[in-house]
Scaffold this active site. Structure first.
Site, PDB file in Angstrom:
ATOM      1  CB  CYS A   1      -0.913   0.000   1.217  1.00 47.28           C
ATOM      2  SG  CYS A   1      -1.898   1.524   1.386  1.00 47.28           S
TER       3      CYS A   1
ATOM      4  CD  GLN B   1     -21.221  -7.955   9.625  1.00 45.11           C
ATOM      5  OE1 GLN B   1     -20.206  -7.311   9.847  1.00 45.11           O
ATOM      6  NE2 GLN B   1     -21.888  -8.575  10.590  1.00 45.11           N
TER       7      GLN B   1
ATOM      8  CB  CYS C   1     -17.743  -6.708  16.004  1.00 49.15           C
ATOM      9  SG  CYS C   1     -18.718  -5.469  16.900  1.00 49.15           S
TER      10      CYS C   1
END
Length: 387
Positions: free
Chosen positions: A3, A212, A344
């Protein structure tokens, strides 16, 4: 995965990026096991192989901070100075999102929209929220400080569709306060289309409804829950009824209905999410008796039900704060023989499991909804302990 933004130090949101992906998964599994270790019976949980994610292009929902100027807007994140950092071509975002951002910048320039500046509390356009649906159609939500430019955006929809042909649902969200939250309470739908069909379970998404952020992993998550939910009991009886508490747009309930459950009920406080769930159920050919969705607080609704209406399976999928003491007590004391908890946040998961000693955790699985970060989704199957 490489990245350029991470290598340049402009964005470190993917804090685990330097680690090999398999090491990331192993570390998350170790963290979950350690966090749940104080829970009675946690050492006996059978952990299935983690559900992995593509390492790039997996993020199907993005919250883009608008910064810069009217002539040179940025779309990305807030930097340390609380001003926008541009992240073109972010590798974890779905390609459809990255394809849309140049057109969105041109749209901002064409309408002369002033990006909101956090330090000075001045400007109009705060964020652009994008979700990728079926056939790579997009829901695009402009988060504005006031209603002053809503009519201009509505009038310029033909231009937006020229610049971003995949735009399907377009809204203006009004967020007048200077708070560290992404969106405000008022939503103005600007297009004829009001919901975005998703690629997962035939779901539909309305504005301000939760979905999601990783459609690939979400599909595996719903499939796993449906497999657990529909498993025969020890006496050979097949489960017939299910409650999906904190159901959102109905992912777990609809997956279980497709797996053969005769009756599913979803409960969610957001009326918009419930409308989307009802629409998806009808498009799937499910009758009202087969799939019922109710807009109400999940805990309040569950506690008001008659013991005679107790389902065979209860699925809970709460926000990060967990289900809380009231619902944990209810689940611990009710007669539902099977509970599936999707979380989560391992910390609140451990706290809630400890508050339900009459339910024994049997199986678990890690779902890597958020690669390259420390965040993780964990799902645990629980069975009622017999006296």
């Amino acid at each position: 995965m490489r990245c350029d933004h991470f290598d340049a130090g402009t964005c470190r949101s993917c804090s685990l990026l330097p680690q090999p992906y398999e090491r990331q998964l192993a570390g998350k599994a170790e963290t979950i096991a350690a966090t749940l270790s104080p829970v009675p019976g946690a050492g006996e949980i059978v952990w299935l192989a983690p559900a992995s994610s593509p390492q790039k292009g997996f993020r199907t929902s993005a919250k883009l901070v608008v910064g810069g100027t009217r002539r040179r807007p940025t779309l990305g994140i807030l930097g340390p100075d609380r001003r926008g950092i541009d992240l073109p071509g972010c590798p974890i975002q779905h390609p459809a999102i990255n394809r849309a951002t140049p057109g969105l910048k041109r749209f901002i320039r064409s309408l002369d929209l002033t990006p909101y500046d956090v330090p000075t509390k001045h400007g109009e356009l705060k964020n652009i929220l994008i979700t990728v649906g079926a056939d790579q159609r997009l829901m695009i939500r402009f988060v504005l400080r006031t209603r002053e430019r809503v009519s201009d955006i509505r009038s310029a929809l033909p231009l937006l569709r020229d610049l971003v042909p995949s735009a399907h649902v377009v809204t203006a969200n009004i967020h007048p306060t200077h708070e560290a939250i992404v969106e405000g309470p008022d939503e103005i739908i600007l297009t004829r289309a009001r919901t975005l069909p998703l690629s997962v379970e035939g779901l539909e998404l309305g504005p301000r409804s939760f979905t999601q952020t990783n459609a690939h992993v979400a599909s595996a998550l719903y499939e796993q829950a449906a497999l657990w939910a529909s498993r025969p009991f020890a006496d050979g009886r097949l489960p017939e009824s299910l409650w999906d508490l904190y159901c959102g747009v109905g992912g777990f309930a609809l997956a279980c209905a497709r797996a053969g459950f005769p009756r599913v009920t979803g409960v969610e406080v957001s009326s918009g999410a419930i409308s989307s769930a009802i629409s998806a159920a009808r498009h799937a050919g499910l009758s009202r008796a087969a799939a019922t969705f109710i807009a109400e607080d999940a805990t309040t609704w569950a506690r008001a039900q008659s013991p005679e209406d107790m389902p065979d399976v209860i699925v809970v999928n709460p926000p990060r704060r967990g289900i809380g003491a009231d619902l944990a007590t209810y689940l611990n004391e009710c007669d539902a023989p099977r509970v599936i908890y999707s979380s989560c946040n391992p910390v609140t998961l451990a706290k809630d499991l400890a508050a339900m000693p009459s339910l024994r955790p049997v199986e678990g699985r890690l779902f890597d909804m958020f690669p390259h970060t420390t965040h993780v989704e964990t799902v645990v199957l629980m069975s009622r302990v017999k006296d």
